[in-house]
Design a protein around this motif. Structure first.
Motif, PDB file in Angstrom:
ATOM      1  N   ALA A 179       0.831  -1.208   0.000  1.00  0.00           N
ATOM      2  CA  ALA A 179       0.000   0.000   0.000  1.00  0.00           C
ATOM      3  C   ALA A 179       0.863   1.254   0.000  1.00  0.00           C
ATOM      4  O   ALA A 179       0.578   2.232  -0.703  1.00  0.00           O
ATOM      5  CB  ALA A 179      -0.927  -0.010   1.213  1.00  0.00           C
ATOM      6  N   LYS A 180       1.913   1.229   0.796  1.00  0.00           N
ATOM      7  CA  LYS A 180       2.832   2.377   0.849  1.00  0.00           C
ATOM      8  C   LYS A 180       3.496   2.576  -0.514  1.00  0.00           C
ATOM      9  O   LYS A 180       3.621   3.702  -0.997  1.00  0.00           O
ATOM     10  CB  LYS A 180       3.886   2.148   1.926  1.00  0.00           C
ATOM     11  CG  LYS A 180       4.785   3.356   2.188  1.00  0.00           C
ATOM     12  CD  LYS A 180       5.727   3.097   3.350  1.00  0.00           C
ATOM     13  CE  LYS A 180       6.585   4.319   3.663  1.00  0.00           C
ATOM     14  NZ  LYS A 180       5.775   5.444   4.181  1.00  0.00           N
ATOM     15  N   ASN A 181       3.916   1.486  -1.134  1.00  0.00           N
ATOM     16  CA  ASN A 181       4.529   1.570  -2.461  1.00  0.00           C
ATOM     17  C   ASN A 181       3.568   2.155  -3.491  1.00  0.00           C
ATOM     18  O   ASN A 181       3.999   2.808  -4.448  1.00  0.00           O
ATOM     19  CB  ASN A 181       4.988   0.190  -2.936  1.00  0.00           C
ATOM     20  CG  ASN A 181       6.154  -0.349  -2.132  1.00  0.00           C
ATOM     21  OD1 ASN A 181       6.801   0.384  -1.372  1.00  0.00           O
ATOM     22  ND2 ASN A 181       6.439  -1.633  -2.289  1.00  0.00           N
ATOM     23  N   ALA A 182       2.276   1.888  -3.287  1.00  0.00           N
ATOM     24  CA  ALA A 182       1.264   2.354  -4.236  1.00  0.00           C
ATOM     25  C   ALA A 182       0.803   3.782  -3.950  1.00  0.00           C
ATOM     26  O   ALA A 182      -0.036   4.314  -4.674  1.00  0.00           O
ATOM     27  CB  ALA A 182       0.059   1.419  -4.221  1.00  0.00           C
ATOM     28  N   GLY A 183       1.338   4.394  -2.900  1.00  0.00           N
ATOM     29  CA  GLY A 183       1.030   5.789  -2.630  1.00  0.00           C
ATOM     30  C   GLY A 183       0.066   6.051  -1.496  1.00  0.00           C
ATOM     31  O   GLY A 183      -0.236   7.212  -1.200  1.00  0.00           O
ATOM     32  N   LEU A 184      -0.440   5.003  -0.826  1.00  0.00           N
ATOM     33  CA  LEU A 184      -1.312   5.223   0.317  1.00  0.00           C
ATOM     34  C   LEU A 184      -0.477   5.649   1.523  1.00  0.00           C
ATOM     35  O   LEU A 184       0.708   5.324   1.639  1.00  0.00           O
ATOM     36  CB  LEU A 184      -2.101   3.963   0.650  1.00  0.00           C
ATOM     37  CG  LEU A 184      -3.141   3.495  -0.368  1.00  0.00           C
ATOM     38  CD1 LEU A 184      -3.976   2.365   0.218  1.00  0.00           C
ATOM     39  CD2 LEU A 184      -4.052   4.646  -0.806  1.00  0.00           C
ATOM     40  N   ASP A 185      -1.108   6.369   2.426  1.00  0.00           N
ATOM     41  CA  ASP A 185      -0.415   6.873   3.604  1.00  0.00           C
ATOM     42  C   ASP A 185      -0.253   5.758   4.640  1.00  0.00           C
ATOM     43  O   ASP A 185      -1.222   5.360   5.288  1.00  0.00           O
ATOM     44  CB  ASP A 185      -1.201   8.049   4.206  1.00  0.00           C
ATOM     45  CG  ASP A 185      -0.503   8.658   5.417  1.00  0.00           C
ATOM     46  OD1 ASP A 185       0.724   8.454   5.548  1.00  0.00           O
ATOM     47  OD2 ASP A 185      -1.179   9.328   6.215  1.00  0.00           O
ATOM     48  N   VAL A 186       0.942   5.266   4.774  1.00  0.00           N
ATOM     49  CA  VAL A 186       1.276   4.238   5.764  1.00  0.00           C
ATOM     50  C   VAL A 186       2.449   4.766   6.583  1.00  0.00           C
ATOM     51  O   VAL A 186       3.532   4.980   6.037  1.00  0.00           O
ATOM     52  CB  VAL A 186       1.656   2.902   5.106  1.00  0.00           C
ATOM     53  CG1 VAL A 186       2.098   1.890   6.160  1.00  0.00           C
ATOM     54  CG2 VAL A 186       0.487   2.354   4.296  1.00  0.00           C
ATOM     55  N   PRO A 187       2.252   5.012   7.881  1.00  0.00           N
ATOM     56  CA  PRO A 187       3.327   5.571   8.701  1.00  0.00           C
ATOM     57  C   PRO A 187       4.571   4.695   8.707  1.00  0.00           C
ATOM     58  O   PRO A 187       4.481   3.467   8.801  1.00  0.00           O
ATOM     59  CB  PRO A 187       2.706   5.637  10.100  1.00  0.00           C
ATOM     60  CG  PRO A 187       1.232   5.629   9.881  1.00  0.00           C
ATOM     61  CD  PRO A 187       1.018   4.788   8.657  1.00  0.00           C
ATOM     62  N   LYS A 188       5.726   5.314   8.604  1.00  0.00           N
ATOM     63  CA  LYS A 188       6.981   4.581   8.652  1.00  0.00           C
ATOM     64  C   LYS A 188       7.114   3.808   9.960  1.00  0.00           C
ATOM     65  O   LYS A 188       7.681   2.708   9.997  1.00  0.00           O
ATOM     66  CB  LYS A 188       8.156   5.550   8.500  1.00  0.00           C
ATOM     67  CG  LYS A 188       9.530   4.887   8.527  1.00  0.00           C
ATOM     68  CD  LYS A 188      10.623   5.915   8.319  1.00  0.00           C
ATOM     69  CE  LYS A 188      12.002   5.257   8.331  1.00  0.00           C
ATOM     70  NZ  LYS A 188      12.315   4.665   9.654  1.00  0.00           N
ATOM     71  N   ALA A 189       6.564   4.379  11.026  1.00  0.00           N
ATOM     72  CA  ALA A 189       6.663   3.735  12.338  1.00  0.00           C
ATOM     73  C   ALA A 189       5.985   2.367  12.343  1.00  0.00           C
ATOM     74  O   ALA A 189       6.433   1.444  13.037  1.00  0.00           O
ATOM     75  CB  ALA A 189       6.048   4.624  13.411  1.00  0.00           C
ATOM     76  N   ALA A 190       4.905   2.221  11.581  1.00  0.00           N
ATOM     77  CA  ALA A 190       4.199   0.931  11.531  1.00  0.00           C
ATOM     78  C   ALA A 190       5.084  -0.136  10.884  1.00  0.00           C
ATOM     79  O   ALA A 190       5.154  -1.270  11.368  1.00  0.00           O
ATOM     80  CB  ALA A 190       2.890   1.076  10.758  1.00  0.00           C
ATOM     81  N   ILE A 191       5.762   0.218   9.814  1.00  0.00           N
ATOM     82  CA  ILE A 191       6.676  -0.714   9.156  1.00  0.00           C
ATOM     83  C   ILE A 191       7.841  -1.044  10.085  1.00  0.00           C
ATOM     84  O   ILE A 191       8.242  -2.205  10.238  1.00  0.00           O
ATOM     85  CB  ILE A 191       7.209  -0.124   7.838  1.00  0.00           C
ATOM     86  CG1 ILE A 191       6.062   0.236   6.898  1.00  0.00           C
ATOM     87  CG2 ILE A 191       8.185  -1.094   7.182  1.00  0.00           C
ATOM     88  CD1 ILE A 191       5.295  -0.917   6.355  1.00  0.00           C
ATOM     89  N   ASP A 192       8.389  -0.022  10.724  1.00  0.00           N
ATOM     90  CA  ASP A 192       9.526  -0.221  11.628  1.00  0.00           C
ATOM     91  C   ASP A 192       9.154  -1.134  12.794  1.00  0.00           C
ATOM     92  O   ASP A 192       9.951  -1.993  13.199  1.00  0.00           O
ATOM     93  CB  ASP A 192      10.022   1.123  12.165  1.00  0.00           C
ATOM     94  CG  ASP A 192      10.685   1.974  11.085  1.00  0.00           C
ATOM     95  OD1 ASP A 192      11.035   1.422  10.023  1.00  0.00           O
ATOM     96  OD2 ASP A 192      10.832   3.193  11.305  1.00  0.00           O
ATOM     97  N   ASP A 193       7.962  -0.935  13.345  1.00  0.00           N
ATOM     98  CA  ASP A 193       7.526  -1.773  14.468  1.00  0.00           C
ATOM     99  C   ASP A 193       7.340  -3.226  14.031  1.00  0.00           C
ATOM    100  O   ASP A 193       7.649  -4.158  14.789  1.00  0.00           O
ATOM    101  CB  ASP A 193       6.222  -1.231  15.053  1.00  0.00           C
ATOM    102  CG  ASP A 193       6.433   0.047  15.868  1.00  0.00           C
ATOM    103  OD1 ASP A 193       7.604   0.366  16.168  1.00  0.00           O
ATOM    104  OD2 ASP A 193       5.434   0.713  16.185  1.00  0.00           O
ATOM    105  N   ALA A 194       6.819  -3.416  12.821  1.00  0.00           N
ATOM    106  CA  ALA A 194       6.653  -4.785  12.305  1.00  0.00           C
ATOM    107  C   ALA A 194       8.015  -5.455  12.122  1.00  0.00           C
ATOM    108  O   ALA A 194       8.204  -6.619  12.496  1.00  0.00           O
ATOM    109  CB  ALA A 194       5.894  -4.760  10.986  1.00  0.00           C
ATOM    110  N   VAL A 195       8.964  -4.724  11.574  1.00  0.00           N
ATOM    111  CA  VAL A 195      10.319  -5.256  11.405  1.00  0.00           C
ATOM    112  C   VAL A 195      10.925  -5.585  12.763  1.00  0.00           C
ATOM    113  O   VAL A 195      11.593  -6.618  12.931  1.00  0.00           O
ATOM    114  CB  VAL A 195      11.210  -4.253  10.640  1.00  0.00           C
ATOM    115  CG1 VAL A 195      12.678  -4.684  10.691  1.00  0.00           C
ATOM    116  CG2 VAL A 195      10.743  -4.137   9.197  1.00  0.00           C
TER     117      VAL A 195
END
Length: 341
Positions: A179-195
């Motif tokens: 979704a982030k790659n496609a341009g939707l607003d996805v907070p970086k913090a959410a990706i970082d927390d998942a990692v």
């Protein structure tokens, strides 16, 4: 000179066999499509999630819903089935109506994220975007449910689960990243927390394997299971973690140990193994590409389907196994953005 002439011809024949297998698989998936609803499933369970996997598989073969072809028409109808009003709850959840829980929600959200801007027409594009946004928001809210430090950043079976596991987490992570790659607003913090959650499941090997630091990922605690190691490898790289200790250790272990048809979740593991090792590149990608073709091609039926080898995967039906096999074999084409290196 003779060797140089023979090797490309052998490679071409192998590629042709893989392409032929994917064409046959696409025809099988289309043959299972319900003429009324447009769903692609074996009328067993998880109809929305299975249809979403089928759409991903067909897209991975280079088909698009806007194509003026039988494949394009099939994808348009399948998308309409996923987008039907009663498939998604008002809060954005896709896992309730078909009983697929957060597994299915992640799969369907990933598919919609990959289909953004690729609908059959402008009206379908708008519905895809709206429903995908709702689904992403639910994933983000679910991640924020209060959890202890070991489970923080991940997801499990239901949106309000107080714990996490690798398998569910990876599907949500892939959906967020797509979704982030496609341009939707996805907070970086959410990706970082998942990692961060995935990284906490990493366990280095204790044995010495030629001074190579190998390791793997566990399910809910540190571990080195083949399936979760492949899952963690792909998820870390999709999130931009290409040169970490965890990625190097997991990919080297998978390179050494490989996968076997007797794996408990063979098709599931093969999918993650194929995509994760492709992302790693080089000798890892080359070895996985050969092994996956050698394992999957002999298992395909004349009609184009694959079927789960053990009881647990058999429950998913032929659509599940076929879609996962196609997603494993199609790595060479990388049509879907989420799987591109």
């Amino acid at each position: 000179m003779a060797v140089m002439l023979i090797l490309p011809a052998m490679t071409l024949r192998a590629e042709d066999k893989v392409d032929e297998a994917m064409v046959k698989a696409t025809r099988y998936l289309m043959s299972t499509q319900d003429p009324g609803s447009g769903g692609i499933h074996n009328k067993m369970r998880h109809e929305t999630a299975m249809t979403s996997l089928a759409i991903l598989a067909m897209a991975a073969c280079g088909n698009q819903p806007s194509d003026p072809t039988p494949e394009g028409e099939s994808m348009r109808k399948a998308l309409a089935f996923v987008l039907r009003p009663d498939a998604q709850e008002k809060d954005g959840y896709f896992g309730q109506a078909d009983g697929s829980r957060m597994y299915g929600h992640g799969i369907t959200t990933l598919m919609l994220s990959e289909m953004l801007g690729m609908g059959g027409d402008a009206a379908q594009d708008e519905v895809i975007r709206n429903k995908c946004r709702l689904a992403i928001d639910l994933i983000l809210r679910s991640q924020k449910v209060s959890k202890n430090d070991s489970n923080r950043g991940g997801w499990r079976y239901s949106p309000d689960s107080g714990d996490s596991d690798m398998s569910v987490t990876v599907w949500q992570t892939m959906a967020l990243r797509a979704a982030k790659n496609a341009g939707l607003d996805v907070p970086k913090a959410a990706i970082d927390d998942a990692v961060g959650y995935i990284r906490r499941l990493y366990q280095p090997d204790t044995e010495n394997r030629g001074n190579v630091k190998m390791g793997g990922f566990g399910y809910q605690t540190k571990g080195r299971e083949i399936s979760t190691t492949a899952e963690g490898l792909l998820a870390m790289q999709v999130c931009g973690q290409y040169d970490t200790e965890e990625v190097k250790g997991a990919s080297d272990r998978l390179l050494k140990d490989g996968i076997r048809p007797g794996e408990r979740w063979f098709f599931y593991t093969t999918y993650y193994y194929s995509q994760g090792m492709y992302q790693r590149g080089g000798k890892h990608a080359d070895a996985a590409r050969r092994l996956v073709a050698d394992l999957l091609l002999p298992l395909q039926s004349r009609e184009g389907w694959w079927e789960g080898i053990n009881g647990e995967e058999r429950q998913g039906g032929k659509v599940y196994a076929t879609a996962m096999a196609v997603l494993s074999l199609s790595v060479k084409d990388h049509f879907l953005p989420i799987y591109q290196r």
